[in-house]
Write a protein that holds these residues in place. Structure first.
Motif, short mmCIF file in Angstrom:
data_model
loop_
_atom_site.label_atom_id
_atom_site.label_comp_id
_atom_site.label_asym_id
_atom_site.label_seq_id
_atom_site.Cartn_x
_atom_site.Cartn_y
_atom_site.Cartn_z
N ASN A 78 0.83 -1.22 0.00
CA ASN A 78 0.00 0.00 0.00
C ASN A 78 0.85 1.26 0.00
OD1 ASN A 78 -2.06 -1.49 2.57
ND2 ASN A 78 -2.43 -1.53 0.38
N LEU A 79 2.05 1.14 0.61
CA LEU A 79 2.87 2.34 0.85
C LEU A 79 3.82 2.65 -0.29
CD1 LEU A 79 3.63 1.57 4.58
CD2 LEU A 79 2.01 3.23 3.71
N GLN A 80 3.78 1.86 -1.36
CA GLN A 80 4.73 2.10 -2.44
C GLN A 80 4.19 3.07 -3.46
OE1 GLN A 80 6.02 -2.05 -3.16
NE2 GLN A 80 7.99 -1.23 -2.58
N LYS A 81 3.96 4.27 -3.01
CA LYS A 81 3.61 5.37 -3.90
C LYS A 81 4.35 6.58 -3.37
CE LYS A 81 -0.79 4.62 -3.47
NZ LYS A 81 -2.22 4.77 -3.50
N PRO A 82 4.53 7.61 -4.18
CA PRO A 82 5.32 8.76 -3.72
C PRO A 82 4.86 9.27 -2.35
CG PRO A 82 4.85 8.98 -6.04
CD PRO A 82 4.09 7.76 -5.58
N LEU A 83 5.81 9.64 -1.55
CA LEU A 83 5.53 10.05 -0.17
C LEU A 83 4.52 11.21 -0.10
CD1 LEU A 83 6.19 9.68 2.85
CD2 LEU A 83 8.04 11.32 2.55
N GLU A 84 4.64 12.17 -1.04
CA GLU A 84 3.72 13.33 -1.03
C GLU A 84 2.26 12.88 -1.00
OE1 GLU A 84 6.40 13.17 -2.86
OE2 GLU A 84 7.41 15.12 -2.91
N VAL A 110 9.80 4.84 1.13
CA VAL A 110 10.20 6.05 1.86
C VAL A 110 9.06 6.40 2.82
CG1 VAL A 110 10.73 8.52 1.56
CG2 VAL A 110 11.54 6.85 -0.12
N PHE A 111 9.41 6.87 4.04
CA PHE A 111 8.35 7.20 5.00
C PHE A 111 8.67 8.50 5.71
CE2 PHE A 111 11.54 4.97 7.46
CZ PHE A 111 11.58 5.69 8.65
N GLY A 112 7.68 9.04 6.41
CA GLY A 112 7.87 10.27 7.18
C GLY A 112 7.30 10.12 8.58
N LYS A 113 7.89 10.85 9.52
CA LYS A 113 7.34 10.91 10.88
C LYS A 113 7.32 12.38 11.28
CE LYS A 113 9.08 7.73 13.96
NZ LYS A 113 10.19 6.95 14.54
N ASP A 114 6.29 12.80 12.01
CA ASP A 114 6.36 14.18 12.45
C ASP A 114 7.42 14.28 13.55
OD1 ASP A 114 4.91 14.26 15.24
OD2 ASP A 114 3.66 13.02 13.93
N LYS A 115 7.92 15.49 13.76
CA LYS A 115 9.10 15.65 14.61
C LYS A 115 8.82 15.25 16.05
CE LYS A 115 12.01 18.18 11.70
NZ LYS A 115 13.12 19.14 11.58
N TYR A 116 7.60 15.49 16.52
CA TYR A 116 7.30 15.12 17.91
C TYR A 116 7.29 13.61 18.07
CZ TYR A 116 5.31 14.87 22.53
OH TYR A 116 5.12 14.58 23.87
N SER A 117 6.70 12.92 17.10
CA SER A 117 6.64 11.45 17.25
C SER A 117 8.05 10.86 17.15
CB SER A 117 5.63 10.84 16.27
OG SER A 117 6.25 10.28 15.17
N HIS A 118 8.93 11.50 16.35
CA HIS A 118 10.32 11.01 16.29
C HIS A 118 11.07 11.31 17.60
CE1 HIS A 118 13.66 9.20 14.30
NE2 HIS A 118 14.43 10.25 14.45
N THR A 358 21.22 -2.02 -2.16
CA THR A 358 19.91 -1.88 -2.80
C THR A 358 19.32 -0.50 -2.58
OG1 THR A 358 19.06 -2.99 -0.86
CG2 THR A 358 19.24 -4.30 -2.83
N LYS A 359 19.84 0.24 -1.60
CA LYS A 359 19.37 1.62 -1.42
C LYS A 359 19.53 2.41 -2.71
CE LYS A 359 18.79 3.66 2.96
NZ LYS A 359 19.09 4.58 3.99
N SER A 360 20.57 2.01 -3.51
CA SER A 360 20.80 2.73 -4.76
C SER A 360 19.72 2.39 -5.80
CB SER A 360 22.19 2.43 -5.30
OG SER A 360 22.38 1.03 -5.39
N ILE A 361 18.97 1.30 -5.57
CA ILE A 361 17.89 0.95 -6.50
C ILE A 361 16.62 1.70 -6.12
CG2 ILE A 361 16.54 -0.96 -7.51
CD1 ILE A 361 18.47 -2.91 -6.20
N ILE A 362 16.48 1.96 -4.81
CA ILE A 362 15.20 2.44 -4.30
C ILE A 362 15.01 3.91 -4.64
CG2 ILE A 362 13.79 2.77 -2.25
CD1 ILE A 362 15.61 0.60 -0.94
N GLU A 363 14.10 4.15 -5.51
CA GLU A 363 13.75 5.55 -5.79
C GLU A 363 12.38 5.78 -5.19
OE1 GLU A 363 17.33 6.18 -7.68
OE2 GLU A 363 15.86 7.54 -6.81
N ASP A 364 12.07 7.01 -4.93
CA ASP A 364 10.80 7.34 -4.28
C ASP A 364 9.61 7.06 -5.20
OD1 ASP A 364 9.47 10.34 -2.67
OD2 ASP A 364 8.92 8.24 -2.52
#
Length: 436
Positions: A78-84, A110-118, A358-364
């Motif tokens: 489900n999460l493999q779409k652009p982060l935006e 790619v994922f995001g966390k808000d700064k407070y939760s991090h 493999t990080k070099s393969i992973i594009e957003d």
């Protein structure tokens, strides 16, 4: 000594003071108060994402949600779409903590966390390490991890290492000559603790065993060793305890979530119930009784930037019969093992090295959905991947360059695009497999 670690978190916009104080409050709740806190947090995070996150609202769709079990499971596909497209209103790449998952499950995103939760994540880590007398601001860490090889990435990590008071032992090459150099560092530096990938630390312990050396004898300041990212087998744990002469603590986490479970002083694998809600479900997504194995499904109770609600992490586990909502105990984690690659030069590299490659393969853009790497001969590897579009020759060239850099030159790689990849009988994708 100044609290460099806390200061660096604050400078990066992570409100660590506020997070530490909220964590303290949660820990001091009575059992009754905790039950109320948990129900409120679950409701609050779901309502927030239904109202502020179009990605999550679309996932729930027209489902009538009367109770928790009606909510859909979220998985890595489900999460493999652009982060935006997945961020909540008011959040962008500029005002969040941004990272990539390791892809150790074979499904990177790619994922995001808000700064407070991090900041809460860090508070939780600081507290748990504190159980063993480790203080992130002052204790000196021997870190068995990878490191980016590109100049900027490398310098960034080294600066981070300096600020967080750690010395890094890169794990891409674990040949005897390199392990001998590691040993020299332990003779001359006053390390307080070891932290890093299980397989690399185990290889180091096997080297000490050959040499008949107990690490604590040559580095008496050592207090504890924390292993992460891969399974620790019982026999390996005994080896580590024997060769290091210090407590061995298992941690289980996921970069997109938090620390999930951490071994406490009683030797129990205590689940983080302060910032996460962990469920064990059967194949029909119903909760199983404690003591029964099932898939691990996790809700991040604080992350407003990105929904991780009933998120299927790809691991199988069992909660102990004596678990309570406030203190769940992970009895067993099944899955998450990595092989070691042996290369023509005699160099040994843990399967997790491929994470950096493999990080070099992973594009957003989410083109590559899944991949596995198979070692069929000493110098021959096959990469099988599932993607919307074939990898371009430029991408393949980039991967080969990364492999030359991280492993060694003159290895032969073939790339095969597949519609599906084979999985273990646990349904887990083993990212690296050695057939030697």
């Amino acid at each position: 000594m100044i609290s460099l670690f806390d200061i660096s978190l604050r400078l990066n916009g992570f409100p660590i003071k506020k997070a530490k104080s909220e964590l303290e409050e949660i820990i001091n709740l009575s059992e009754k108060e905790f039950a109320v806190f948990l129900e409120n947090k679950k409701k609050e995070i779901v309502d927030f994402h239904l109202n502020n996150n179009s990605f999550y609202a679309a996932l729930v769709g027209d489902t009538v949600v009367k109770n928790w079990g009606d909510l859909p499971l979220l998985n890595k596909q489900n999460l493999q779409k652009p982060l935006e497209e997945r961020l909540s209103k008011g959040y962008s790449k500029k005002n969040i903590y941004l990272n990539k998952t390791s892809g150790s499950s074979g499904t990177p995103f790619v994922f995001g966390k808000d700064k407070y939760s991090h900041a809460l994540t860090w508070s939780s880590i600081i507290m748990r390490f504190g159980w063993f007398g480790i203080d992130f601001n002052h204790s000196y860490q021997a870190r068995f991890y990878g490191i980016p090889m590109d100049f900027i990435g490398y310098q960034k990590e080294r600066i981070k290492d300096f600020l967080t008071h750690r010395f890094r032992f890169p794990v891409f090459d674990l040949s005897d000559q390199v392990l001998e150099k590691f040993l020299k560092k332990f003779r001359t530096k006053k390390f307080d603790y070891i932290n890093g990938y299980t397989s690399s630390i185990v290889l180091f312990a096997k080297y000490l065993e050959q040499k008949n050396i107990v690490l604590k004898d040559i580095c008496p300041t050592l207090k504890a060793c924390f292993v992460t990212s891969e399974m620790l087998f019982e026999s390996d744990k005994e080896l580590l305890e024997r060769q290091f002469g210090i407590p061995i603590i298992r941690e289980y986490g996921a970069s997109e979530l938090d620390l999930i479970a951490f071994e406490n002083a009683e030797g129990e694998w205590q689940v983080n119930s302060e910032t996460l809600f962990v469920e064990i479900l059967d194949e029909n997504n119903n909760p199983v009784p404690h003591g029964t194995e099932g898939k691990i499904v996790i809700t991040s109770l604080f992350n407003k930037a990105h929904p991780f609600i009933r998120y299927e992490i790809g691991d199988i586990g069992i909660l102990d019969e004596k678990s309570t909502p406030q203190k769940p105990i992970l009895k067993k984690l099944i899955g998450r093992t990595n092989d070691v690659a042996i290369l023509p030069s005699g160099k040994k590299s843990p399967g997790l090295t491929f994470y950096y490659v493999t990080k070099s393969i992973i594009e957003d853009d989410g083109n590559v959905k899944e991949f596995i790497i198979k070692q069929t001969q000493l110098d021959t590897f096959e990469i099988e991947y599932v993607s919307e579009k074939e990898l371009t020759s430029e991408q393949i060239h980039k991967i080969k360059q990364a492999i030359n850099l991280y492993l060694e030159p003159n290895l032969s790689f073939s790339f095969t695009r597949k519609t599906v990849l084979e999985r273990t009988n646990r349904g887990k994708l083993k990212q690296f497999q050695s057939y030697l």
